[in-house]
Enzyme design. Sequence first.
Site, short mmCIF file in Angstrom:
data_model
loop_
_atom_site.label_atom_id
_atom_site.label_comp_id
_atom_site.label_asym_id
_atom_site.label_seq_id
_atom_site.Cartn_x
_atom_site.Cartn_y
_atom_site.Cartn_z
CG HIS A 130 -1.91 0.98 1.40
ND1 HIS A 130 -1.65 2.27 1.79
CD2 HIS A 130 -3.25 0.90 1.22
CE1 HIS A 130 -2.79 2.94 1.84
NE2 HIS A 130 -3.77 2.13 1.50
CG ASP A 207 0.45 -2.35 6.06
OD1 ASP A 207 -0.51 -2.44 6.85
OD2 ASP A 207 0.38 -1.75 4.97
CD GLN A 210 -7.08 -4.36 4.48
OE1 GLN A 210 -8.03 -5.00 4.92
NE2 GLN A 210 -7.19 -3.09 4.15
CE LYS A 233 -7.28 0.23 6.29
NZ LYS A 233 -8.08 0.61 5.12
CB CYS A 372 -3.72 3.35 -1.47
SG CYS A 372 -4.80 4.74 -1.14
#
Length: 414
Positions: A130, A207, A210, A233, A372
């Site tokens: 991302h 990261d 998600q 999220k 993104c």
Amino acid sequence: MNTTKTDRIDVLRIRDDFPILKREIAPGIPLVYLDSTATSQKPLAVIRAMNEYYERNNANIHRGVHTLAEEATAQYEAAREKIARFIGARKSREVIFVRNTTEAINLVAFSWGRKFLQRGDRILLTEMEHHSNLVPWQMLAQEKELFLDFIPVTNEGLLDLSEIEQFLEQKPKIVAITHMSNVLGTINPIRQITRLAHAAGALVLVDGAQSVPHLPVNVQDLDVDFLAFSAHKMLGPTGIGALYGKEELLEAMPPFLGGGDMIKKVYLRSFSPNDLPHKFEAGTPAIAEAIGFGAAVDYLSRVGMERVAAHEYELIGYALEALSEIEGVKVYGPSAEQKGGVASFTMRGVHPHDVSQILDSEGIAVRAGHHCAMPLHEKFGLPATTRASFYLYNTREEVDQLVRGLAKVKKIFG
Ligand code: PLP
């Protein structure tokens, strides 16, 4: 919710907890929300926790001795402890509240990176990142004259790890990598990567924007050095996220932003920084949001992350099969076994924006664009894709509605 960790999710019961899911987009057209990868919906428990804080406890934290200030501080710190437990951190002081994943990664790049990286050092990234795990490193690389390397992505949408040892032989100082791609849904083998990276002397930043919302994630099992994720999220509010960092690393890093709360002592020409985690939390933080974040983590813990992941695995398998039967639709990324609940696709001859506009007229919320991740789209020769994504409140019927919506798109565009 009255469920145990071994049974399946009672989706209808869960849906009852999310007021927005009762909305109609137009008279008689109920919302089908398939955009949780961008942001999830919020259960009543989160909305109520934040309202209650404002109705009963609102005060600034860490500075007051009055009752409200003490209650607000206790709730804010309790939220940090819940989040630390949720990701398996050893101590709550290893969890820093930030605005979002983006800010968490910037914090590491500019606090750790400015102190510990020298001209000519290397950073290892991947082609599926991302922008928030690309641009901060690009900015740092420009400032400090560093080299960026990229683990390639295969045509199937997996990381090509055949080359990782060669990249690691170049002795990168940090490997910054997504746990789950927000475009392909690919779940990367983080444990294997941390083992290899640590053996080569590199730190690993993951990261988790998600993965933390959708999979059981334990920072000690994965042995990650840093983990970045966003509350919005994972059923929580916007404006708050977390950076996990191993205590010894955070201790060695200088503050990122300066101001109130992050100091112990201030003189006219100097200051001494506060202890962890406050050293990295300058100024009045997002207090209600932190409390909402804690309520979101409570909710997910009650459902059980194994069951959340199992539900999404079933939905994505069902969706991939259904989408593969539509002539002209191509889904990107690996098979259901290797991915989370994300289906990014193209439809021959129709622009993704047109696809999502027609789906919207059917009440179906999906996202169109580069999500993104422009370099990843470029790799696949695509300006954009349409992305449908699933969470614990989505149903098979909603996948069927998506398929019917796509049939309408085909009819309109001939
Ligand atoms: N990383 C991934 C994989 C994402 O999907 C996202 C958001 O879509 C981000 C980072 C950035 O998250 P935020 O906008 O909350 O900082």
